[in-house]
Design an enzyme around this catalytic site. Structure first.
Site, short mmCIF file in Angstrom:
data_model
loop_
_atom_site.label_atom_id
_atom_site.label_comp_id
_atom_site.label_asym_id
_atom_site.label_seq_id
_atom_site.Cartn_x
_atom_site.Cartn_y
_atom_site.Cartn_z
N SER A 183 0.82 -1.21 0.00
CA SER A 183 0.00 0.00 0.00
C SER A 183 0.86 1.25 0.00
O SER A 183 1.97 1.27 0.56
CB SER A 183 -0.90 0.00 1.25
OG SER A 183 -1.51 1.25 1.45
N TYR B 122 -2.33 -0.28 10.03
CA TYR B 122 -2.51 -0.81 8.68
C TYR B 122 -1.22 -0.64 7.87
O TYR B 122 -0.73 -1.59 7.25
CB TYR B 122 -3.66 -0.10 7.98
CG TYR B 122 -3.76 -0.43 6.51
CD1 TYR B 122 -4.14 -1.70 6.10
CD2 TYR B 122 -3.48 0.52 5.52
CE1 TYR B 122 -4.23 -2.03 4.74
CE2 TYR B 122 -3.57 0.20 4.18
CZ TYR B 122 -3.95 -1.07 3.80
OH TYR B 122 -4.02 -1.38 2.46
#
Length: 334
Positions: free
Chosen positions: A127, A152
Site C-alpha cells: 500500500s 494498517y
C-alpha cells in the site's frame, strides 16, 4: 496457469479473477466474506465469475493456517496473488489486533504455502500507506519507508519484510505492489468515492477532512489490474551485482521487488469532490473538518520503475474514472 487469488470476492480480487479467466487461466479464489462492509456487495461481485468453468471458490480465511496448507498441497499453484487483508487506515487505529491477525499472521500462512509447494511467483498487495511520514514527493520505491503512521501501514511494511526474508532464504520470487487509492466500479463502500456519492445522492453532508487540502493519487481499477497482470507474468530474478549498502530500497540481491502502481499524479480532495458533483449533476453539502489521525497529507506515485520494467503506467483520468463509477453506482443501486 493455475493461480490462487486470495480476497477473490473483494474489489480488486474479483476484477482480477475475471481478467485472468478471460485469458485462459484456471483460478482458485478464496475469501472469508467478513462483514467489515456489506457482504451482499461481495456476493454481487462473485456472481460475475463464480460459475465460470475454470473458477473454483472457497469461503476460507487466511488466518486458518491448517486450511491454507491443505489448499496449497491439493492444488499446486503456479502463482499466487495475495489480496486478502484487513483494510482501512482509520479502522486500524481502533482495532489494531485485526491487522496483526490477518495482515501479518495470515500473510505468513500464504508465504509458508508458497515455500512448501514451490510456487513460481507470489504477488501481494502492499500500500501507498507504507510511505507514512515521508515528505519527499513523488513517493519512490527507492526511498526508505520506516515511519508508518497507522497499524494498517505497519502491517503492509511487515509484509514486504516477510516476503524479502522468504525470497532471500528460500529463493521464492515475490513482488510487492504498493497500490495508490484504487477506485472504480464495484469499489468498497468505506472508500471516499462510494461514501461521497451515496451521501450526495441522499442530500446528506459529506465530511471534507483537512478542509479539502490534502491530495491523493487516485488509480483506476482497470489500470491496477493491468499492472498486476504484467507483474505476475515476469517474476523477479536474483541480482548478483546488488550491494547491501545500495540506496535502492525497492530491489535486492534476492528475487524480490517492490513497485508502485499509481496514476503518477496528485489530485486535491476539493477537485475530487467537484468531479463527483459534475458526474452526478448534484451539488454536495460539505462539512469541513480537521485532518484525521493516521492520514498522510499527500500521496503521489513515482512509477518510473514500473514503466521501465513493464512498459506500462496507469493513464485513466480522474474525470473518466469517476464517470464510470457513477454509471455503475446508479445501475447497482436501482
Amino acid at each position: 496457469m493455475k493461480l490462487l487469488i486470495t480476497g477473490a470476492a473483494g474489489f480488486i480480487g474479483s476484477a482480477l479473477s475475471i481478467r485472468l479467466l478471460d485469458q485462459g487461466s484456471t483460478v482458485i479464489g478464496i475469501d472469508n466474506h467478513n462483514d467489515y462492509y456489506d457482504p451482499e456487495l461481495k456476493e454481487a461481485r462473485l456472481v460475475r465469475h463464480i460459475n465460470h468453468e475454470n473458477y473454483t471458490h472457497f469461503r476460507m480465511d487466511i488466518e486458518d493456517g491448517e486450511a491454507i496448507q491443505e489448499l496449497f498441497k491439493k492444488h499446486k499453484f503456479d502463482g499466487v496473488i495475495n489480496l486478502a487483508a484487513q483494510v482501512g487506515v482509520r479502522y486500524s487505529i481502533e482495532n489494531p489486533s485485526a491487522y496483526i491477525n490477518t495482515n501479518i499472521v495470515g500473510f505468513g500462512h500464504i508465504l509458508e504455502g508458497c515455500r512448501l509447494n514451490n510456487v513460481g511467483h507470489l504477488v501481494y498487495a502492499s500500500s501507498s500507506s507504507v510511505y507514512g511520514a515521508n515528505s519527499k514527493i513523488p513517493y519512490s520505491v527507492r526511498d526508505n519507508v520506516d515511519h508508518p503512521l497507522s497499524p494498517y501501514a505497519a502491517s503492509k511494511k511487515a509484509n514486504e519484510l516477510m516476503a524479502h526474508t522468504y525470497s532471500h532464504l528460500y529463493g521464492l520470487p515475490t513482488t510487492g505492489l504498493r497500490f495508490f487509492t484504487v477506485y472504480g466500479p464495484w469499489s468498497r463502500p468505506d472508500m471516499a468515492l462510494f461514501k461521497f456519492t451515496k451521501a450526495i445522492v441522499a442530500g446528506e453532508k459529506i465530511p471534507v477532512y483537512n478542509h479539502g487540502k490534502h491530495r491523493r493519487d487516485f488509480t483506476y481499477i482497470d489500470d491496477i489490474i493491468e499492472g498486476v497482470i504484467r507483474v505476475l507474468d515476469k517474476p523477479p530474478e536474483q541480482k548478483v551485482d546488488w550491494e547491501g549498502d545500495s540506496s535502492d530500497a525497492g530491489s535486492s540481491r534476492a528475487p524480490w521487488r517492490i513497485f508502485n502502481i499509481g496514476n503518477n499524479s496528485s489530485v486535491e480532495l476539493i477537485d475530487f469532490i467537484d468531479a463527483i458533483e459534475n458526474a452526478l449533476g448534484i451539488k454536495a453539502k460539505r462539512e469541513f473538518l480537521p485532518m484525521q489521525p493516521g492520514d498522510a497529507l499527500e500521496t503521489y506515485a513515482d512509477v518510473d520503475d514500473l514503466f521501465k520494467e513493464f512498459d506500462f503506467k496507469p493513464s485513466t483520468t480522474i474525470n473518466n474514472g469517476i464517470e464510470n463509477f457513477i454509471k455503475w453506482y446508479k445501475e447497482y443501486n436501482l
